[in-house]
Design a protein around this motif. Structure first.
Motif, PDB file in Angstrom:
ATOM      1  N   LYS A   2       0.922  -1.196   0.096  1.00 17.28           N
ATOM      2  CA  LYS A   2       0.152   0.059   0.135  1.00 17.28           C
ATOM      3  C   LYS A   2       0.945   1.189   0.161  1.00 17.28           C
ATOM      4  CE  LYS A   2      -3.582  -1.828   2.855  1.00 17.28           C
ATOM      5  NZ  LYS A   2      -4.594  -2.035   4.036  1.00 17.28           N
ATOM      6  N   VAL A   3       0.665   2.243  -0.901  1.00 16.68           N
ATOM      7  CA  VAL A   3       1.304   3.293  -0.899  1.00 16.68           C
ATOM      8  C   VAL A   3       0.382   4.682  -0.678  1.00 16.68           C
ATOM      9  CG1 VAL A   3       2.744   4.598  -2.872  1.00 16.68           C
ATOM     10  CG2 VAL A   3       3.133   2.205  -2.665  1.00 16.68           C
ATOM     11  N   LEU A   4       1.207   5.624   0.070  1.00 18.21           N
ATOM     12  CA  LEU A   4       0.410   6.862   0.143  1.00 18.21           C
ATOM     13  C   LEU A   4       1.464   7.958  -0.684  1.00 18.21           C
ATOM     14  CD1 LEU A   4      -1.519   8.882   1.331  1.00 18.21           C
ATOM     15  CD2 LEU A   4       0.149   8.946   3.330  1.00 18.21           C
ATOM     16  N   VAL A   5       0.927   8.512  -1.612  1.00 25.37           N
ATOM     17  CA  VAL A   5       1.231   9.813  -2.213  1.00 25.37           C
ATOM     18  C   VAL A   5       0.810  11.267  -1.679  1.00 25.37           C
ATOM     19  CG1 VAL A   5       1.732  11.024  -4.611  1.00 25.37           C
ATOM     20  CG2 VAL A   5       1.891   8.721  -4.494  1.00 25.37           C
ATOM     21  N   VAL A   6       1.829  11.937  -1.181  1.00 25.69           N
ATOM     22  CA  VAL A   6       1.345  13.351  -0.480  1.00 25.69           C
ATOM     23  C   VAL A   6       1.625  14.186  -1.602  1.00 25.69           C
ATOM     24  CG1 VAL A   6       1.737  14.883   1.296  1.00 25.69           C
ATOM     25  CG2 VAL A   6       2.164  12.597   1.932  1.00 25.69           C
ATOM     26  N   GLY A   7       0.124  14.922  -1.693  1.00 24.97           N
ATOM     27  CA  GLY A   7       0.429  16.197  -2.557  1.00 24.97           C
ATOM     28  C   GLY A   7      -0.967  16.090  -3.528  1.00 24.97           C
ATOM     29  N   GLY A   8      -1.154  17.057  -4.438  1.00 20.31           N
ATOM     30  CA  GLY A   8      -2.584  17.250  -5.322  1.00 20.31           C
ATOM     31  C   GLY A   8      -2.274  17.882  -6.463  1.00 20.31           C
ATOM     32  N   GLY A   9      -0.986  17.873  -7.106  1.00 18.01           N
ATOM     33  CA  GLY A   9      -0.614  18.516  -8.416  1.00 18.01           C
ATOM     34  C   GLY A   9      -0.359  17.633  -9.458  1.00 18.01           C
ATOM     35  N   GLY A  10       0.349  18.212 -10.455  1.00 13.20           N
ATOM     36  CA  GLY A  10       0.468  17.480 -11.655  1.00 13.20           C
ATOM     37  C   GLY A  10       1.742  16.443 -11.336  1.00 13.20           C
ATOM     38  N   ARG A  11       2.586  16.791 -10.686  1.00  7.58           N
ATOM     39  CA  ARG A  11       3.879  16.062 -10.343  1.00  7.58           C
ATOM     40  C   ARG A  11       3.158  14.982  -9.415  1.00  7.58           C
ATOM     41  NH1 ARG A  11       6.979  19.498  -6.831  1.00  7.58           N
ATOM     42  NH2 ARG A  11       4.876  19.698  -5.524  1.00  7.58           N
ATOM     43  N   GLU A  12       2.445  15.013  -8.591  1.00  7.64           N
ATOM     44  CA  GLU A  12       1.859  13.862  -7.770  1.00  7.64           C
ATOM     45  C   GLU A  12       1.154  13.057  -8.892  1.00  7.64           C
ATOM     46  OE1 GLU A  12       3.307  16.735  -5.427  1.00  7.64           O
ATOM     47  OE2 GLU A  12       1.703  17.151  -6.506  1.00  7.64           O
ATOM     48  N   HIS A  13       0.307  13.478  -9.600  1.00  5.48           N
ATOM     49  CA  HIS A  13      -0.695  12.759 -10.769  1.00  5.48           C
ATOM     50  C   HIS A  13       0.519  11.731 -11.424  1.00  5.48           C
ATOM     51  CE1 HIS A  13      -3.841  12.141 -13.950  1.00  5.48           C
ATOM     52  NE2 HIS A  13      -3.711  11.138 -13.027  1.00  5.48           N
ATOM     53  N   ALA A  14       1.678  12.496 -11.838  1.00  6.75           N
ATOM     54  CA  ALA A  14       2.633  11.577 -12.567  1.00  6.75           C
ATOM     55  C   ALA A  14       3.414  10.487 -11.520  1.00  6.75           C
ATOM     56  CB  ALA A  14       3.752  12.670 -13.207  1.00  6.75           C
ATOM     57  N   LEU A  15       3.629  10.778 -10.401  1.00 10.08           N
ATOM     58  CA  LEU A  15       3.890   9.957  -9.415  1.00 10.08           C
ATOM     59  C   LEU A  15       3.008   8.684  -9.101  1.00 10.08           C
ATOM     60  CD1 LEU A  15       5.609  12.086  -6.831  1.00 10.08           C
ATOM     61  CD2 LEU A  15       6.795  10.492  -8.130  1.00 10.08           C
ATOM     62  N   VAL A  16       1.784   9.077  -8.988  1.00  8.19           N
ATOM     63  CA  VAL A  16       0.779   7.897  -8.796  1.00  8.19           C
ATOM     64  C   VAL A  16       0.736   7.043 -10.135  1.00  8.19           C
ATOM     65  CG1 VAL A  16      -1.933   7.561  -8.827  1.00  8.19           C
ATOM     66  CG2 VAL A  16      -0.671   9.339  -7.366  1.00  8.19           C
ATOM     67  N   TRP A  17       0.737   7.907 -11.145  1.00  9.37           N
ATOM     68  CA  TRP A  17       0.704   7.012 -12.648  1.00  9.37           C
ATOM     69  C   TRP A  17       1.747   6.026 -12.871  1.00  9.37           C
ATOM     70  CZ3 TRP A  17       4.182   7.928 -16.707  1.00  9.37           C
ATOM     71  CH2 TRP A  17       3.828   7.100 -17.775  1.00  9.37           C
ATOM     72  N   LYS A  18       3.096   6.469 -12.480  1.00 14.12           N
ATOM     73  CA  LYS A  18       4.081   5.635 -12.534  1.00 14.12           C
ATOM     74  C   LYS A  18       4.225   4.262 -11.293  1.00 14.12           C
ATOM     75  CE  LYS A  18       7.894   4.409 -14.724  1.00 14.12           C
ATOM     76  NZ  LYS A  18       7.719   3.887 -15.880  1.00 14.12           N
ATOM     77  N   LEU A  19       3.828   4.884 -10.287  1.00 12.58           N
ATOM     78  CA  LEU A  19       3.870   3.812  -9.021  1.00 12.58           C
ATOM     79  C   LEU A  19       2.717   2.920  -9.447  1.00 12.58           C
ATOM     80  CD1 LEU A  19       4.086   6.451  -6.099  1.00 12.58           C
ATOM     81  CD2 LEU A  19       5.814   4.389  -6.628  1.00 12.58           C
TER      82      LEU A  19
END
Length: 423
Positions: A2-19
């Motif tokens: 289980k992964v938690l990504v902190v933030g809510g911008g374009g960078r975080e969307h890219a991180l979520v997409w890659k993870l």
């Protein structure tokens, strides 16, 4: 896991997409996320800066890995608090993140360890800063010392603009307490390049080079923004330049931080100016850049979770990080008026018409009555990959033509410096 990504911008969307592409990741949560991230992860209504609530959530959900996007929670000590609680977190400690949280700390370390950067002076009183500018002249760069969402930097081509910048930062407090101290720097001339690198505190592995477009309008006109687009790789970053940056900037900085008791683990971002005298540091950031992350991660061929594991275990030198032999371009679609005042709640249309080699990363969006609406200054990052930079640019702008919302503004020249250099 289980992964938690902190933030809510374009960078975080890219991180979520890659993870999400990692076979090891079973569930992804994002706090607070946005309307686009909601398609790839479970969004949680917790601010990126509410560390106690994030910690409680991570414990309650049994989160195996937390990945921090923005600088503010890192500078506030999120990593330290999560580690003290026995939780695995990717991002530098509070002391290490001060290279972004305090421009004075960053400049002083660079000066002490002979890392090439612009000459500078630090001021706590506006009158002293104005007197200095009067003596040294323009062009110069006036920077708020603290965090200002990428906007606290004013390039002044004449003395009056520099004096106005001092007053706006220190007297009018346009960037709040970030402007309690300012740095006045010499203005470096050349072409900018962004180098993001993974580091485990000792080993440094750079990512593919990229170039951000900070100014709001075409041909680098208008005010500075958080970034209106980026592309990767940057042709200005030659193999010879890469060796120089590694030998004179990135590795020495990681060694310097360790020597200063600020051992750095995570992603370090070097914003560089390629001058006639060689590369010089404009700024260090303590995290993935935005919007550079979008095209850079689009080219990453290795499982991001594997890289993060290697960083946290101190064995970054034991893995191979692979990159696609392609190019990628991100065009930011922004709200009318950005980086100044702008309206929110504008309905976005055409997202369903984007396909193929293009991913639309959401930055400032929200869901309202079944529709996606604008909710920030930078709204979307239209990111395309292609066999070369020209084809990536064409794909990105073709996708942009399908998307619309009231007041939408964007630059039409993202990546064109690369084309000029290739020609």
């Amino acid at each position: 896991m289980k992964v938690l990504v902190v933030g809510g911008g374009g960078r975080e969307h890219a991180l979520v997409w890659k993870l999400k592409q990692s076979p090891r990741v079973k569930e992804i949560y994002c706090a607070p996320g946005n309307a686009g991230i909601a398609g790839d992860a479970v969004c949680v209504g917790i601010s990126a800066e509410d560390i106690p609530s994030l910690l409680a959530f991570a414990r309650d959900k049994g989160i195996d890995l937390t990945v921090v996007g923005p600088e503010a929670p890192l500078c506030a000590g999120l990593t330290d608090q999560f580690e003290q609680a026995g939780l695995k977190v990717f991002g530098p400690s509070r002391a290490a993140a001060e290279i972004e949280g305090s421009k004075v700390v960053a400049k002083d370390i660079m000066a002490k360890y002979n890392i090439p950067t612009a000459g500078y002076a630090v001021f706590t009183e506006p009158a002293a800063a104005v007197s200095y500018i009067d003596r040294t002249g323009a062009p110069c760069v006036v920077k708020a010392e603290g965090l200002a969402a990428g906007k606290g930097v004013i390039v002044a081509l004449d003395k009056q603009t520099a004096v106005n910048a001092v007053n706006s930062i220190m007297v009018d407090k346009d960037f709040g307490t970030a402007g309690d101290r300012i740095v006045v720097e010499e203005c470096l001339l050349g072409e900018e390049v962004s180098i993001l690198a993974f580091t485990d505190g000792y080993n440094v592995v750079p990512m593919v080079s990229s170039q951000d477009h900070k100014r709001a309008f075409d041909n680098d006109q208008g005010p500075n923004t958080g970034g209106m687009g980026a592309y990767a790789p940057a042709p200005v970053y030659t193999p010879e330049l890469h060796k120089q940056v590694m030998d004179e900037i990135l590795v020495p900085m990681i060694r310097a931080l360790d020597a200063e008791g600020r051992t750095y683990r995570g992603v370090i971002y070097a914003g560089l100016m390629v001058t006639e005298q060689g590369p010089k540091v404009l700024e260090f950031n303590a995290r993935f850049g935005d919007p550079e992350t979008q095209p850079v991660l689009a080219l990453l061929d290795t499982d991001l979770v594997e890289i993060i594991d290697a960083v946290l275990a101190g064995r970054l030198n034991k893995i191979e990080i692979r990159w696609k032999k392609q190019a990628s371009v991100c065009v930011v679609l922004a709200s009318g008026g950005y980086p100044g005042a702008y309206e929110k709640g504008k309905v976005i249309s055409g997202l369903d018409r984007v396909a193929g080699n293009v991913v639309v990363f959401h930055a400032g969006t929200a869901a309202k009555e079944g529709k996606i609406v604008t909710a920030g200054g930078r709204v979307l990052g239209v990111t395309a990959t292609g066999p070369d930079i020209l084809q990536a640019i064409e794909s990105a702008y073709k996708a942009v033509d399908n998307i619309s919302f009231e007041g939408m503004q964007y630059r039409r020249d993202i990546g064109y410096k690369a084309i000029e250099r290739i020609k």
